[in-house]
Design a protein around this motif. Sequence first.
Motif, mmCIF file in Angstrom:
data_model
loop_
_atom_site.group_PDB
_atom_site.id
_atom_site.type_symbol
_atom_site.label_atom_id
_atom_site.label_comp_id
_atom_site.label_asym_id
_atom_site.label_seq_id
_atom_site.Cartn_x
_atom_site.Cartn_y
_atom_site.Cartn_z
ATOM 1 N N ARG A 77 -5.733 5.222 6.203
ATOM 2 C CA ARG A 77 -4.600 6.168 6.072
ATOM 3 C C ARG A 77 -3.304 5.503 6.563
ATOM 4 O O ARG A 77 -2.659 5.977 7.491
ATOM 5 C CB ARG A 77 -4.879 7.441 6.867
ATOM 6 C CG ARG A 77 -6.172 8.133 6.484
ATOM 7 C CD ARG A 77 -6.403 9.404 7.280
ATOM 8 N NE ARG A 77 -6.418 9.201 8.709
ATOM 9 C CZ ARG A 77 -7.425 8.706 9.409
ATOM 10 N NH1 ARG A 77 -8.537 8.344 8.776
ATOM 11 N NH2 ARG A 77 -7.343 8.564 10.716
ATOM 12 N N THR A 78 -2.947 4.421 5.913
ATOM 13 C CA THR A 78 -1.809 3.618 6.358
ATOM 14 C C THR A 78 -0.535 4.446 6.468
ATOM 15 O O THR A 78 -0.284 5.375 5.682
ATOM 16 C CB THR A 78 -1.556 2.438 5.409
ATOM 17 O OG1 THR A 78 -1.455 2.935 4.068
ATOM 18 C CG2 THR A 78 -2.656 1.407 5.507
ATOM 19 N N SER A 96 -1.969 -18.069 7.918
ATOM 20 C CA SER A 96 -0.594 -17.797 7.492
ATOM 21 C C SER A 96 -0.252 -16.317 7.520
ATOM 22 O O SER A 96 0.911 -15.950 7.365
ATOM 23 C CB SER A 96 -0.373 -18.349 6.087
ATOM 24 O OG SER A 96 -0.497 -19.753 6.089
ATOM 25 N N GLY A 97 -1.279 -15.484 7.699
ATOM 26 C CA GLY A 97 -1.019 -14.058 7.847
ATOM 27 C C GLY A 97 -1.103 -13.288 6.543
ATOM 28 O O GLY A 97 -1.035 -13.858 5.446
ATOM 29 N N THR A 98 -1.261 -11.978 6.688
ATOM 30 C CA THR A 98 -1.156 -11.050 5.566
ATOM 31 C C THR A 98 0.047 -10.150 5.822
ATOM 32 O O THR A 98 0.108 -9.487 6.866
ATOM 33 C CB THR A 98 -2.409 -10.172 5.423
ATOM 34 O OG1 THR A 98 -3.515 -10.989 5.054
ATOM 35 C CG2 THR A 98 -2.190 -9.088 4.374
ATOM 36 N N GLN A 99 0.982 -10.160 4.900
ATOM 37 C CA GLN A 99 2.156 -9.305 5.040
ATOM 38 C C GLN A 99 1.858 -7.967 4.391
ATOM 39 O O GLN A 99 1.698 -7.885 3.165
ATOM 40 C CB GLN A 99 3.385 -9.948 4.407
ATOM 41 C CG GLN A 99 4.652 -9.141 4.629
ATOM 42 C CD GLN A 99 5.898 -9.900 4.207
ATOM 43 O OE1 GLN A 99 5.970 -11.128 4.322
ATOM 44 N NE2 GLN A 99 6.879 -9.179 3.704
ATOM 45 N N LEU A 100 1.767 -6.934 5.200
ATOM 46 C CA LEU A 100 1.456 -5.590 4.722
ATOM 47 C C LEU A 100 2.734 -4.761 4.656
ATOM 48 O O LEU A 100 3.470 -4.662 5.651
ATOM 49 C CB LEU A 100 0.460 -4.913 5.657
ATOM 50 C CG LEU A 100 0.158 -3.434 5.361
ATOM 51 C CD1 LEU A 100 -0.523 -3.288 4.008
ATOM 52 C CD2 LEU A 100 -0.700 -2.821 6.466
ATOM 53 N N SER A 101 2.981 -4.193 3.491
ATOM 54 C CA SER A 101 4.117 -3.290 3.316
ATOM 55 C C SER A 101 3.577 -1.934 2.896
ATOM 56 O O SER A 101 2.879 -1.830 1.882
ATOM 57 C CB SER A 101 5.073 -3.825 2.249
ATOM 58 O OG SER A 101 5.596 -5.084 2.625
ATOM 59 N N VAL A 102 3.892 -0.918 3.660
ATOM 60 C CA VAL A 102 3.433 0.432 3.354
ATOM 61 C C VAL A 102 4.634 1.249 2.868
ATOM 62 O O VAL A 102 5.633 1.390 3.581
ATOM 63 C CB VAL A 102 2.802 1.096 4.585
ATOM 64 C CG1 VAL A 102 2.302 2.492 4.223
ATOM 65 C CG2 VAL A 102 1.661 0.241 5.117
ATOM 66 N N LEU A 103 4.519 1.741 1.652
ATOM 67 C CA LEU A 103 5.646 2.448 1.037
ATOM 68 C C LEU A 103 5.506 3.954 1.188
ATOM 69 O O LEU A 103 4.399 4.480 1.283
ATOM 70 C CB LEU A 103 5.728 2.069 -0.450
ATOM 71 C CG LEU A 103 5.795 0.554 -0.726
ATOM 72 C CD1 LEU A 103 5.841 0.303 -2.223
ATOM 73 C CD2 LEU A 103 7.011 -0.051 -0.040
ATOM 74 N N ALA A 110 0.833 -1.185 0.000
ATOM 75 C CA ALA A 110 0.000 0.000 0.000
ATOM 76 C C ALA A 110 0.878 1.248 0.000
ATOM 77 O O ALA A 110 1.975 1.260 0.573
ATOM 78 C CB ALA A 110 -0.908 0.005 1.220
ATOM 79 N N LYS A 111 0.377 2.258 -0.645
ATOM 80 C CA LYS A 111 1.040 3.554 -0.566
ATOM 81 C C LYS A 111 0.607 4.236 0.736
ATOM 82 O O LYS A 111 -0.548 4.079 1.170
ATOM 83 C CB LYS A 111 0.667 4.420 -1.768
ATOM 84 C CG LYS A 111 1.209 3.900 -3.093
ATOM 85 C CD LYS A 111 0.838 4.842 -4.216
ATOM 86 C CE LYS A 111 1.407 4.339 -5.540
ATOM 87 N NZ LYS A 111 1.036 5.234 -6.676
ATOM 88 N N ARG A 112 1.510 4.974 1.312
ATOM 89 C CA ARG A 112 1.184 5.679 2.543
ATOM 90 C C ARG A 112 -0.058 6.545 2.337
ATOM 91 O O ARG A 112 -0.171 7.262 1.341
ATOM 92 C CB ARG A 112 2.360 6.547 2.978
ATOM 93 C CG ARG A 112 2.215 7.155 4.353
ATOM 94 C CD ARG A 112 3.477 7.852 4.783
ATOM 95 N NE ARG A 112 3.910 8.854 3.812
ATOM 96 C CZ ARG A 112 5.058 9.511 3.883
ATOM 97 N NH1 ARG A 112 5.907 9.245 4.856
ATOM 98 N NH2 ARG A 112 5.369 10.411 2.983
ATOM 99 N N GLY A 113 -0.995 6.439 3.268
ATOM 100 C CA GLY A 113 -2.234 7.188 3.170
ATOM 101 C C GLY A 113 -3.397 6.390 2.596
ATOM 102 O O GLY A 113 -4.556 6.809 2.697
ATOM 103 N N GLN A 114 -3.081 5.242 2.020
ATOM 104 C CA GLN A 114 -4.119 4.395 1.421
ATOM 105 C C GLN A 114 -4.832 3.586 2.505
ATOM 106 O O GLN A 114 -4.244 3.251 3.530
ATOM 107 C CB GLN A 114 -3.448 3.453 0.411
ATOM 108 C CG GLN A 114 -4.375 2.594 -0.401
ATOM 109 C CD GLN A 114 -3.609 1.720 -1.399
ATOM 110 O OE1 GLN A 114 -2.392 1.844 -1.548
ATOM 111 N NE2 GLN A 114 -4.323 0.849 -2.077
ATOM 112 N N ASP A 115 -6.098 3.275 2.280
ATOM 113 C CA ASP A 115 -6.846 2.399 3.178
ATOM 114 C C ASP A 115 -6.678 0.961 2.717
ATOM 115 O O ASP A 115 -6.646 0.675 1.517
ATOM 116 C CB ASP A 115 -8.330 2.760 3.168
ATOM 117 C CG ASP A 115 -8.605 4.159 3.691
ATOM 118 O OD1 ASP A 115 -9.751 4.613 3.557
ATOM 119 O OD2 ASP A 115 -7.674 4.795 4.238
ATOM 120 N N VAL A 116 -6.597 0.023 3.677
ATOM 121 C CA VAL A 116 -6.504 -1.396 3.338
ATOM 122 C C VAL A 116 -7.506 -2.192 4.164
ATOM 123 O O VAL A 116 -7.920 -1.771 5.245
ATOM 124 C CB VAL A 116 -5.075 -1.962 3.562
ATOM 125 C CG1 VAL A 116 -4.064 -1.238 2.686
ATOM 126 C CG2 VAL A 116 -4.693 -1.915 5.015
#
Lengths: 114, 117
Positions: free
Chosen positions: B81-82, B110-117, B13-19
Amino acid sequence: AQSVAQPEDQVNVAEGNPLTVKCTYSVSGNPYLFWYVQYPNRGLQFLLKYITGDNLVKGSYGFEAEFNKSQTSFHLKKPSALVSDSALYFCAVRDWRRDDKIIFGKGTRLHILP
Amino acid sequence: GAGVSQSPRYKVAKRGQDVALRCDPISGHVSLFWYQQALGQGPEFLTYFQNEAQLDKSGLPSDRFFAERPEGSVSTLKIQRTQQEDSAVYLCASSLARGGATNEKLFFGSGTQLSVL
């Protein structure tokens, strides 16, 4: 609030030797204690639990753990380590008088050396 | 299904995006937990449901985090707003037991790996 401490980030043991992974806990009431294992690219798996009764509990894959109330410890043990035991191990606690949430330690990486 | 299923497996996700992260627990399991696991750390408790009731949300780090389980089965963890510090693996676990009894055996996805750029 309840908490769990795993003082060792990593434990190295030669195959065939006994292993111990340490855990101490803090709760205001009576603890439920657990061990979980996490293999690479897999979810956490339940190993064993202490609820009440016998202080020595046996779990999956030949693991056991001893509840020591005076030392507030719940160390994980196995008499003879296997290379396949190499994984990340988490101790967890629930204060059953207070609520249902289960709190995990930061984990100990176990390396079994062939 | 046979186990706890989480989707997506990876989310960038881009910073500020909702997930929105989804968890399908084992059928019939009453209790459902969400945890956040940062790299090299243990799972940190976020929130807990018993059926559709959210009984404990004390671990949610800010009001940007919201979880629901409207029909007592599937659960969704939403992050608004990630921020970069939200980057982590989000774990879902379910248990057959009701609150007050022993939620001792959690079954984890197994999880969700979230990466916020």
